[in-house]
Design an enzyme around this catalytic site. Structure first.
Site, mmCIF file in Angstrom:
data_model
loop_
_atom_site.group_PDB
_atom_site.id
_atom_site.type_symbol
_atom_site.label_atom_id
_atom_site.label_comp_id
_atom_site.label_asym_id
_atom_site.label_seq_id
_atom_site.Cartn_x
_atom_site.Cartn_y
_atom_site.Cartn_z
ATOM 1 N N PRO A 194 0.830 -1.210 0.000
ATOM 2 C CA PRO A 194 0.000 0.000 0.000
ATOM 3 C C PRO A 194 0.864 1.258 0.000
ATOM 4 O O PRO A 194 1.786 1.387 0.798
ATOM 5 C CB PRO A 194 -0.805 -0.129 1.299
ATOM 6 N N GLU A 195 0.557 2.172 -0.918
ATOM 7 C CA GLU A 195 1.309 3.416 -1.035
ATOM 8 C C GLU A 195 0.449 4.575 -0.526
ATOM 9 O O GLU A 195 -0.593 4.354 0.081
ATOM 10 C CB GLU A 195 1.741 3.622 -2.492
ATOM 11 N N LYS A 228 3.364 6.768 4.227
ATOM 12 C CA LYS A 228 2.608 5.510 4.208
ATOM 13 C C LYS A 228 2.247 5.029 5.617
ATOM 14 O O LYS A 228 1.860 3.873 5.800
ATOM 15 C CB LYS A 228 3.415 4.444 3.461
ATOM 16 N N HIS A 274 -4.293 -14.693 9.988
ATOM 17 C CA HIS A 274 -3.338 -13.586 9.945
ATOM 18 C C HIS A 274 -3.852 -12.313 10.613
ATOM 19 O O HIS A 274 -3.313 -11.228 10.372
ATOM 20 C CB HIS A 274 -2.952 -13.302 8.495
ATOM 21 N N ARG A 285 12.397 -3.497 -9.269
ATOM 22 C CA ARG A 285 10.955 -3.331 -9.455
ATOM 23 C C ARG A 285 10.622 -3.252 -10.936
ATOM 24 O O ARG A 285 11.421 -2.801 -11.750
ATOM 25 C CB ARG A 285 10.464 -2.052 -8.757
#
Length: 277
Positions: free
Chosen positions: A2-3, A58, A95, A267
């Site tokens: 998540p950005e 973030k 989780h 990336r």
């Protein structure tokens, strides 16, 4: 991971239901994340009122107060984490590592890959910036301080490719992989171009492109590439609108050229060979 857009969407989803709430209880099921969840949170947080839900880069920041004592709960979603409001009768999944018990519901943190963070910074809200995880964070790209002039001067001595440079959180926070590719596409700048070889005039195009890309992503609910979901369990859809991201070997939507995929700093990078120079 998540950005900025995903974390901002998460913040906006949490704030209406969380701000003003008094934490009734805390459950820590698996403390060993990227940093161990402090066991003291189980006794420290109950009775605290959440006075604000903020974002820095973030990181989510939950400012808390109890009888004049202040502190901030610092949360990072890691690679695969999410925060969801769930009813009391929903059993925890494998989780689900941490939860805040509220009046009428639970805020539950799930993190399959355990790269997330749940930490505490004592003191008034401004002191959160002193935490080691936040102290070296760069400028916010949606702030008034983020201008073409500032970025041009900040990058003037950087000779590396522009795309990994934009992703350096010590320079600018929250411009993740997908958003760096999309911003450069919108600005017509090749991700291979050296940062210090981008002209001042092109930074005048790039900075608005970054702002627009991030704002469009927030409006679309972020990007749900793998695990990311909203606080209500919904998914983001910005990835559907992407101009180049995940469109390798397809025609460019702008010029008809070929979208190419390469690797930069480990990336995937996507760009058009026809209209990005």
């Amino acid at each position: 991971m998540p950005e900025l857009p995903e974390v901002e969407v998460c913040r906006r989803g949490l704030e209406p239901e969380l701000a003003g709430q008094v934490i009734q209880g805390v459950v820590i099921r698996a403390p060993k994340l990227r940093h161990e969840i402090p066991p003291a949170l189980a006794t420290l947080l109950p009775g605290c009122r959440v006075v604000a839900v903020r974002r820095r880069g973030k990181y989510l920041l939950l400012d808390c107060e109890r009888r004049g004592v202040q502190g901030t709960l610092i949360i990072h979603l890691g690679m695969s984490g999410n925060l969801r409001f769930v009813p009391f009768d929903l059993p925890p999944a494998k989780h689900d590592h941490f939860e805040l018990v509220l009046a009428g519901q639970i805020l539950r943190f799930a993190d399959p890959r355990r790269f997330g963070v749940v930490l505490w910074q004592p003191g008034p809200p401004a002191s959160a910036e002193c935490h080691p995880l936040l102290a070296t964070q760069g400028i916010e790209p949606l702030s008034e301080m983020f201008t073409a002039e500032w970025l041009y001067e900040a990058i003037a001595r950087r000779s590396g490719p522009i795309k990994p440079t934009l992703m350096d959180s010590h320079l600018v926070v929250g411009i993740g992989n997908i958003y760096a590719s999309e911003s450069l596409f919108r600005a017509g700048i090749s991700p291979l171009r050296a940062a210090n070889r981008v002209s001042r005039a092109r930074y005048e195009i790039l900075v608005p492109a970054i702002r627009e890309t991030l704002s469009d992503a927030i409006a679309a609910g972020g990007s749900s590439i793998r695990d990311y979901v909203h606080s209500d369990g919904g998914a983001g859809c910005f990835q559907i609108q992407a101009g180049v991201y995940d469109r390798a070997n397809q025609p460019c939507l702008r010029c008809g050229g070929v979208v190419r995929q390469i690797r930069q700093a480990g990336r995937s990078t996507y760009y058009c060979t026809g209209c990005q120079h």
